[in-house]
Enzyme design. Structure first.
Site, mmCIF file in Angstrom:
data_model
loop_
_atom_site.group_PDB
_atom_site.id
_atom_site.type_symbol
_atom_site.label_atom_id
_atom_site.label_comp_id
_atom_site.label_asym_id
_atom_site.label_seq_id
_atom_site.Cartn_x
_atom_site.Cartn_y
_atom_site.Cartn_z
ATOM 1 N NE ARG A 46 -3.093 0.576 3.191
ATOM 2 C CZ ARG A 46 -2.174 0.655 4.303
ATOM 3 N NH1 ARG A 46 -1.615 1.434 4.631
ATOM 4 N NH2 ARG A 46 -2.414 -0.393 5.291
ATOM 5 C CE1 TYR A 98 -17.183 11.136 -16.262
ATOM 6 C CE2 TYR A 98 -15.786 11.207 -14.114
ATOM 7 C CZ TYR A 98 -16.562 10.468 -14.936
ATOM 8 O OH TYR A 98 -17.111 9.171 -14.820
ATOM 9 C CG ASP A 170 -9.088 16.025 -15.081
ATOM 10 O OD1 ASP A 170 -8.525 15.671 -15.918
ATOM 11 O OD2 ASP A 170 -10.117 15.750 -14.731
ATOM 12 C CE LYS A 195 -11.896 7.951 -19.059
ATOM 13 N NZ LYS A 195 -11.925 8.130 -17.893
#
Ligand code: P1T
Length: 379
Positions: A46, A98, A170, A195
């Site tokens: 982690r 978004y 972003d 993406k």
């Protein structure tokens, strides 16, 4: 190192164990210690994992940053940025963004006492009126999803610095191939690596890149404490995807331009949203801050008819009707009923998301097949 070399070598060293050219997939949760604390830099996956670290170095290299962090999704990366804030803090966000980012802001973080203002930042002069002593973060998406508006990152960074705010961009639609926000004065770059960075529609992942050590340490602390990391196999896949980012983006841009121009000349089309057009309201800013105009194109049909838009997306054969974007294959979406359904209709329409709006992620197939597909579906 030039960008097209960085995609292949940036942040990458041959593996120290056997010289493997691609970073091995360290599919392990934990690492042997000779004595408590006696380890080789890794304790628990982690906190850190060598495959994920290789990807994080590649992220940093592509965006001209010093530190990269990878997360289990784009939204998990945005979530980590918001966790830098505390109740009472205020955020100014682009009014177009978004739908999932809007939902995270308004349905999750609002109830923890963070206030959001959605501002039309295409006119930079609109921003300062919303700034007060509680404002901490400017959240900028550019190009915006799905309206393809462009926000001037450099101008935002001047305002952010003047008022001591963090500027986060972003960069999902543009990718570092087209624009590098840290070099334009942003503090944080965020990606939905799902993406273009991944590029093959097979991994959901997010990324953050920063220059400042203190900011990086705060984000690493959040990444480890909240635990929204990605796995080593997904890290490997995105590393592999990045190696062809520059060649894929070049073709996405060429095909995007051809599709935008075809649609603009079609008698049934009302409007095409693509920043490469000289009459796009933010074309000059796009030309200044982007290397090219990308592979995302939105359009609306005459008469703003919901049913007609649905019929078109259903009739497409090579463009697949699906959420997401940025893969090698062409996708089509209907934002009002898909990606932006979580935004109330009134807010959606303020963003310009009409019922007839269709969003295309133009892939890297042969352009004549893509145009023929659009032609048969629209006619
Ligand atoms: O899906 P995820 O990896 O969590 O990324 C969220 C996200 C963040 N920012 C932008 C600009 C995005 O486009 C997305 C995800 N977008 C879609 C799934 C879509 O179809 O638009």
């Amino acid at each position: 190192m030039k960008f097209n070399t960085k995609t292949i070598h940036g942040g990458q060293e041959p593996d120290i164990a056997y010289g493997a050219v691609m970073p091995p997939i360290y599919q392990t949760t934990t690492y042997a210690q000779s004595t408590p604390g006696g380890h080789k830099g890794y304790e628990y996956s982690r906190g850190a994992n060598p495959t994920r670290n290789a990807l994080e170095s590649a992220f940093a290299s592509l965006e001209n940053g010093n530190y990269g962090l990878a997360f289990g999704s784009g939204l998990a990366a945005i979530d980590a940025v918001l966790k830098l804030l505390k109740p009472g803090d205020e955020v100014l966000s682009t009014n177009e963004l978004y739908g999932g980012s809007y939902r995270l802001f308004t349905s999750i973080y609002k109830k923890f006492g963070i206030k959001f203002h959605f501002v039309n930042m295409q006119d930079i002069g609109n921003i300062e009126a919303y700034i007060n002593e509680n404002t901490k973060l400017l959240w900028v998406e550019t190009p915006t999803n799905p309206m393809m508006s462009i926000i001037d990152i450099k101008a935002c960074s001047v305002i952010a610095k003047k008022h001591n705010l963090l500027l986060a961009v972003d960069n999902t639609f543009a990718t570092p191939y087209l624009q590098q926000p840290l070099s334009l004065g942003a503090d944080i770059v965020m990606h939905s690596a799902t993406k273009y960075l991944g590029g093959h529609s097979d991994v959901v992942m997010g990324g953050l890149i920063v220059k400042d050590k203190k900011l990086a340490d705060s984000l690493y602390f959040i990444q480890n404490s909240s635990g929204a990391i990605c796995g080593p196999h997904d890290s490997f896949l995105v590393l592999r995807g990045i190696k062809t980012l520059h060649v894929r983006m070049q073709r996405h841009c060429e095909n995007g331009k051809a599709v935008a121009e075809y649609l603009a000349n079609h008698p049934k089309i009302e409007k095409v949203y693509w920043p490469g057009f000289e009459d796009h309201p933010n074309h000059l800013v796009a030309k200044l801050q982007m290397k090219d105009f990308g592979g995302m194109v939105s359009f609306s049909t005459k008469g703003n008819n919901y049913e007609e838009a649905i019929k078109i997306v259903e009739k497409l054969k090579i463009f697949t009707l699906a959420e997401s974007l940025g893969g090698v294959e062409s996708l089509a979406g209907h934002p009002a009923s898909m990606t932006h359904v979580s935004v109330p209709k009134e807010e959606r329409e303020k963003m310009g998301i009409l019922d007839s709006l269709i969003r295309l992620s133009v892939g890297i197939e042969d352009i004549s097949d893509l145009i023929a597909d659009l032609k048969q579906a629209i006619n």
